[in-house]
Design a protein around this motif. Structure first.
Motif, mmCIF file in Angstrom:
data_model
loop_
_atom_site.group_PDB
_atom_site.id
_atom_site.type_symbol
_atom_site.label_atom_id
_atom_site.label_comp_id
_atom_site.label_asym_id
_atom_site.label_seq_id
_atom_site.Cartn_x
_atom_site.Cartn_y
_atom_site.Cartn_z
ATOM 1 N N ALA A 1 117.578 44.313 58.275
ATOM 2 C CA ALA A 1 118.265 43.132 58.904
ATOM 3 C C ALA A 1 117.038 41.829 59.535
ATOM 4 C CB ALA A 1 118.749 43.662 59.943
ATOM 5 N N TRP A 2 117.532 40.790 58.949
ATOM 6 C CA TRP A 2 117.183 39.141 59.758
ATOM 7 C C TRP A 2 117.755 39.191 61.171
ATOM 8 C CZ3 TRP A 2 112.904 36.647 57.416
ATOM 9 C CH2 TRP A 2 112.930 37.005 56.465
ATOM 10 N N SER A 3 116.916 39.129 61.929
ATOM 11 C CA SER A 3 117.538 38.098 63.034
ATOM 12 C C SER A 3 117.898 36.611 62.913
ATOM 13 C CB SER A 3 116.539 38.081 64.249
ATOM 14 O OG SER A 3 115.349 37.102 63.975
ATOM 15 N N GLY A 4 118.843 36.445 63.611
ATOM 16 C CA GLY A 4 119.893 35.228 62.924
ATOM 17 C C GLY A 4 118.463 34.217 63.719
ATOM 18 N N GLU A 5 117.580 34.022 64.869
ATOM 19 C CA GLU A 5 117.012 33.340 65.046
ATOM 20 C C GLU A 5 116.066 33.113 64.136
ATOM 21 O OE1 GLU A 5 114.498 34.471 68.745
ATOM 22 O OE2 GLU A 5 116.801 34.229 70.109
ATOM 23 N N ASP A 6 115.762 34.278 62.930
ATOM 24 C CA ASP A 6 114.758 34.599 62.503
ATOM 25 C C ASP A 6 115.169 33.540 60.907
ATOM 26 O OD1 ASP A 6 112.353 35.352 63.360
ATOM 27 O OD2 ASP A 6 112.734 37.761 62.202
ATOM 28 N N LEU A 7 115.904 34.089 60.634
ATOM 29 C CA LEU A 7 116.900 32.814 60.534
ATOM 30 C C LEU A 7 117.005 31.474 60.106
ATOM 31 C CD1 LEU A 7 119.753 35.446 58.636
ATOM 32 C CD2 LEU A 7 117.704 34.687 57.333
ATOM 33 N N ALA A 8 117.701 30.965 61.140
ATOM 34 C CA ALA A 8 117.630 30.371 62.227
ATOM 35 C C ALA A 8 116.153 29.050 61.488
ATOM 36 C CB ALA A 8 117.924 29.679 63.008
ATOM 37 N N ARG B 1 113.911 29.581 59.519
ATOM 38 C CA ARG B 1 113.539 29.511 57.845
ATOM 39 C C ARG B 1 113.961 28.377 57.327
ATOM 40 N NH1 ARG B 1 111.385 32.956 55.209
ATOM 41 N NH2 ARG B 1 109.219 34.505 56.195
ATOM 42 N N LEU B 2 115.481 28.345 57.980
ATOM 43 C CA LEU B 2 116.277 27.275 57.252
ATOM 44 C C LEU B 2 116.349 26.130 58.171
ATOM 45 C CD1 LEU B 2 119.694 29.662 56.252
ATOM 46 C CD2 LEU B 2 117.445 29.146 55.040
ATOM 47 N N GLY B 3 115.847 26.135 59.679
ATOM 48 C CA GLY B 3 116.093 24.968 60.158
ATOM 49 C C GLY B 3 117.254 24.676 60.857
ATOM 50 N N ILE B 4 117.685 25.247 60.779
ATOM 51 C CA ILE B 4 119.747 25.193 61.665
ATOM 52 C C ILE B 4 119.488 26.087 62.900
ATOM 53 C CG2 ILE B 4 119.971 24.848 59.316
ATOM 54 C CD1 ILE B 4 121.655 27.801 59.340
ATOM 55 N N THR B 5 120.519 26.092 63.370
ATOM 56 C CA THR B 5 120.450 26.221 64.661
ATOM 57 C C THR B 5 121.806 27.625 64.359
ATOM 58 O OG1 THR B 5 123.142 25.886 64.961
ATOM 59 C CG2 THR B 5 121.384 24.215 65.682
ATOM 60 N N THR C 1 124.726 27.430 63.630
ATOM 61 C CA THR C 1 125.509 27.322 61.839
ATOM 62 C C THR C 1 124.681 29.101 61.196
ATOM 63 O OG1 THR C 1 124.710 25.141 62.382
ATOM 64 C CG2 THR C 1 124.347 26.089 59.865
ATOM 65 N N VAL C 2 124.241 29.182 61.327
ATOM 66 C CA VAL C 2 123.549 30.505 60.474
ATOM 67 C C VAL C 2 124.691 31.747 60.849
ATOM 68 C CG1 VAL C 2 122.218 32.938 61.017
ATOM 69 C CG2 VAL C 2 121.063 30.536 60.960
ATOM 70 N N ARG C 3 125.530 31.956 62.038
ATOM 71 C CA ARG C 3 126.845 32.257 62.030
ATOM 72 C C ARG C 3 127.831 31.653 60.439
ATOM 73 N NH1 ARG C 3 124.853 32.283 67.658
ATOM 74 N NH2 ARG C 3 126.545 30.507 67.630
ATOM 75 N N ARG C 4 128.251 30.286 61.279
ATOM 76 C CA ARG C 4 129.124 30.262 59.889
ATOM 77 C C ARG C 4 128.925 30.402 58.606
ATOM 78 N NH1 ARG C 4 129.079 25.609 63.227
ATOM 79 N NH2 ARG C 4 128.043 23.815 61.713
ATOM 80 N N ASP C 5 127.464 30.267 57.947
ATOM 81 C CA ASP C 5 127.247 30.767 56.981
ATOM 82 C C ASP C 5 127.581 31.884 56.760
ATOM 83 O OD1 ASP C 5 126.735 27.811 56.517
ATOM 84 O OD2 ASP C 5 124.364 27.908 56.675
ATOM 85 N N MET C 6 127.104 33.085 57.419
ATOM 86 C CA MET C 6 127.931 34.032 57.436
ATOM 87 C C MET C 6 128.838 34.378 57.242
ATOM 88 S SD MET C 6 124.599 35.817 56.994
ATOM 89 C CE MET C 6 122.622 36.003 57.225
ATOM 90 N N ASP C 7 130.322 33.573 57.713
ATOM 91 C CA ASP C 7 131.240 34.368 57.703
ATOM 92 C C ASP C 7 131.568 33.181 56.306
ATOM 93 O OD1 ASP C 7 131.370 35.038 60.122
ATOM 94 O OD2 ASP C 7 131.788 33.148 60.833
#
Length: 329
Positions: A22-29, A31-35, A38-44
């Motif tokens: 798994a990727w943590s939400g913070e790591d993904l944010a 890497r992508l330069g977002i909050t 926003t990661v949660r919304r993109d996952m949806d």
């Protein structure tokens, strides 16, 4: 491509790099330069598109891309579209998958945006079978699948092998499969032959697997540890000589060439008379080469090199010692 779509593509690419973690939400944010929100919304959004995204509980939360029962919409960047087109146009050469590959390419092309579709259309590649590949039939896709499964699961194989391309000449073989390889437009199975206690390469278009497969086995180490070098050494070069053997020698045997040729593997046999022939043969060691040549059970004249003479001397001494050793009661 819209900014959101580009971000979804980048997010999906990151998730695919860790198929079992798994990727943590913070790591993904980060890497992508977002909050993280926003990661949660993109996952949806990815879930709505059909991607099986699993949320992992933890201090900061996490996400994992699981395998799904249905193929979701696919997202490709420019380089992936080019790679996919080249692979589908060329990878099926030498197999019965050419029609399936063409249908897959056409299906994918239909769902591509105009920009990527144009890039795919500019790539028109024809895979030509190289000289020397003959008129051998292509490898059957189902046989390739069965052999690949056996290689992956380390399961012993039983199959009928047509040594001259005809069913009437078939031989029953038992092997421990090691690798599937392609060379000059043909597919080969590299395996340890259990009945002959040696490594062998088998043309896949002459293999007819038998079911069920045998027991699991622990893979042996390949001589020299390099599949490409080993397989290359099993074949003759374009000038008719053997290639890449660490040890290669030349001898004269007291047998007709017709009696030696069928058992000389990839050696070169030259007729010298009705009862004499010259044999050039290679192996992974001088002792193994001497033992192989000695199996012809005839008078042997070593032409060279000196390493082969020395190997015959060592082998003769060991055989003489074995002959003198008393049999235990």
């Amino acid at each position: 491509m819209h900014k959101t779509s580009s971000r979804l593509l980048a997010l999906l690419s990151l998730l695919q790099t860790r198929p079992s973690a798994a990727w943590s939400g913070e790591d993904l944010a980060g890497r992508l330069g977002i909050t993280p929100r926003t990661v949660r919304r993109d996952m949806d959004r990815l879930r709505e598109l059909g991607y099986p995204i699993t949320a992992v509980k933890g201090p900061s939360g996490g996400y994992r891309l699981d395998a799904g029962a249905h193929l979701p919409p696919l997202l490709f960047d420019d380089d992936q579209a080019v790679a996919l087109t080249i692979a589908l146009q060329t990878a099926a050469a030498g197999t019965t998958l050419a029609e399936d590959a063409a249908r897959a390419l056409a299906t994918i092309r239909q769902v591509m945006p105009p920009r990527l579709r144009h890039r795919m259309d500019t790539l028109r590649i024809t895979a030509v079978r190289p000289p020397g590949s003959g008129d051998a039939p292509p490898a059957d896709a189902h046989v390739l699948r069965d052999l690949s499964t056996a290689v992956h699961t380390h399961a012993e194989l039983r199959f009928d092998y047509a040594t001259d391309g005809t069913a009437a000449a078939g031989q029953r073989r038992r092997v421990q499969p090691h690798h599937l390889v392609t060379r000059r437009g043909r597919w080969y199975l590299l395996a340890w032959d259990l009945d002959r206690a040696n490594w062998r390469t088998f043309r896949v278009d002459r293999v007819q697997p038998r079911t069920p497969t045998g027991p699991r086995f622990t893979p042996r180490e390949l001589p020299a540890g390099d599949v490409a070098a080993f397989v290359t050494s099993r074949f003759r070069g374009s000038d008719g000589t053997t290639t890449d053997w660490p040890c290669r020698g030349e001898v004269v045997l007291g047998l007709p060439a017709t009696a030696v040729a069928p058992f000389a593997r990839d050696g070169i046999v030259e007729e010298l008379g009705p009862d004499r022939c010259r044999l050039t043969l290679g192996s992974w060691s001088w002792t193994a080469l001497a033992a192989t040549i000695g199996s012809f059970d005839t008078d042997i004249e070593v032409i060279g090199p000196p390493g082969l003479n020395d190997a015959f001397a060592r082998l003769a001494a060991r055989c003489a010692h074995a002959a003198r050793k008393p049999i235990p009661s």
